[in-house]
Motif scaffolding. Sequence first.
Motif, mmCIF file in Angstrom:
data_model
loop_
_atom_site.group_PDB
_atom_site.id
_atom_site.type_symbol
_atom_site.label_atom_id
_atom_site.label_comp_id
_atom_site.label_asym_id
_atom_site.label_seq_id
_atom_site.Cartn_x
_atom_site.Cartn_y
_atom_site.Cartn_z
ATOM 1 N N LYS A 50 29.678 39.934 11.306
ATOM 2 C CA LYS A 50 29.086 39.291 12.480
ATOM 3 C C LYS A 50 28.949 37.778 12.314
ATOM 4 C CE LYS A 50 26.266 43.432 13.248
ATOM 5 N NZ LYS A 50 24.882 43.974 13.245
ATOM 6 N N MET A 51 29.137 37.279 11.092
ATOM 7 C CA MET A 51 28.947 35.859 10.821
ATOM 8 C C MET A 51 30.204 35.070 11.152
ATOM 9 S SD MET A 51 26.929 36.155 7.172
ATOM 10 C CE MET A 51 26.633 34.388 7.045
ATOM 11 N N ASP A 52 30.042 33.820 11.562
ATOM 12 C CA ASP A 52 31.204 32.954 11.715
ATOM 13 C C ASP A 52 31.624 32.465 10.336
ATOM 14 O OD1 ASP A 52 30.095 30.030 11.247
ATOM 15 O OD2 ASP A 52 28.639 31.026 12.551
ATOM 16 N N ILE A 53 32.837 31.927 10.254
ATOM 17 C CA ILE A 53 33.413 31.583 8.958
ATOM 18 C C ILE A 53 32.644 30.465 8.262
ATOM 19 C CG2 ILE A 53 35.102 29.942 9.899
ATOM 20 C CD1 ILE A 53 35.614 32.423 6.973
ATOM 21 N N VAL A 54 32.099 29.517 9.021
ATOM 22 C CA VAL A 54 31.334 28.422 8.416
ATOM 23 C C VAL A 54 30.072 28.969 7.761
ATOM 24 C CG1 VAL A 54 30.033 26.308 8.884
ATOM 25 C CG2 VAL A 54 32.262 26.663 9.966
ATOM 26 N N SER A 55 29.334 29.799 8.464
ATOM 27 C CA SER A 55 28.105 30.381 7.907
ATOM 28 C C SER A 55 28.416 31.256 6.696
ATOM 29 C CB SER A 55 27.387 31.216 8.972
ATOM 30 O OG SER A 55 27.025 30.420 10.081
ATOM 31 N N LEU A 56 29.517 31.976 6.761
ATOM 32 C CA LEU A 56 29.907 32.852 5.659
ATOM 33 C C LEU A 56 30.153 32.050 4.389
ATOM 34 C CD1 LEU A 56 30.505 35.879 5.102
ATOM 35 C CD2 LEU A 56 32.893 35.405 5.682
ATOM 36 N N LEU A 57 30.874 30.930 4.507
ATOM 37 C CA LEU A 57 31.203 30.120 3.333
ATOM 38 C C LEU A 57 30.022 29.292 2.866
ATOM 39 C CD1 LEU A 57 34.825 29.035 4.300
ATOM 40 C CD2 LEU A 57 34.148 30.703 2.563
ATOM 41 N N ARG A 58 29.202 28.816 3.789
ATOM 42 C CA ARG A 58 28.003 28.065 3.377
ATOM 43 C C ARG A 58 27.044 28.969 2.596
ATOM 44 N NH1 ARG A 58 27.806 22.951 4.896
ATOM 45 N NH2 ARG A 58 28.595 22.229 6.917
#
Length: 202
Positions: A50-58
């Motif tokens: 459910k997370m966007d890629i930026v939030s996932l990597l941060r």
Amino acid sequence: MFELAPLPYAYDALEPVIDARTMEIHHDKHHAAYVANLNKALDGAPELQKMDIVSLLRGINAVPEAIRTAVRNNGGGHFNHTLYWDLMKPGGKQMPYGDLEAAIHDAFGGFAPFQEKFNQAAVSRFGSGWAWLVSDHSGKLQVYSTANQDSPLSEGHTPLLALDVWEHAYYLQYQNRRADYVQAFWRVINWDEVAKNFKAGL
């Protein structure tokens, strides 16, 4: 589930800097594989899907250890490439401008010293990786390189400009002449996009 977006221009749009065949293989095969493998890694983690890629990597350190490396590698590959495609375009401004130009001057002493530092980061990266212009936690600009598909997002930094120095990004056209590829890159940078990233990171 993450998806591979189409290139924002034709495969041959960046010629003669980057040839059409390289762009086709790079986007349709390499980038597509990162997306597929990222989705595979997240298959058993619906909360992460459910997370966007930026939030996932941060938040990479919060990803379960069993899949963290796969998410770092493939999620980084997906984000880094998506950014990279948008940072290039045929034609356009050849130099940074406005607030971005002023920030580069403040951080590096001018465009030429910045360009030299960025080039050095790109050509000196041993093996595969990326060269970056980022905005750090305090908003200061930095230039550095990362290995493999590691993203500055995982360091809490905002990527502004990225150059892929994996061999698949340039080998068909430049063979072992990475420095020639790095120098040619300056002819296709989309400075409007870099400026947008800079503004978003303030």
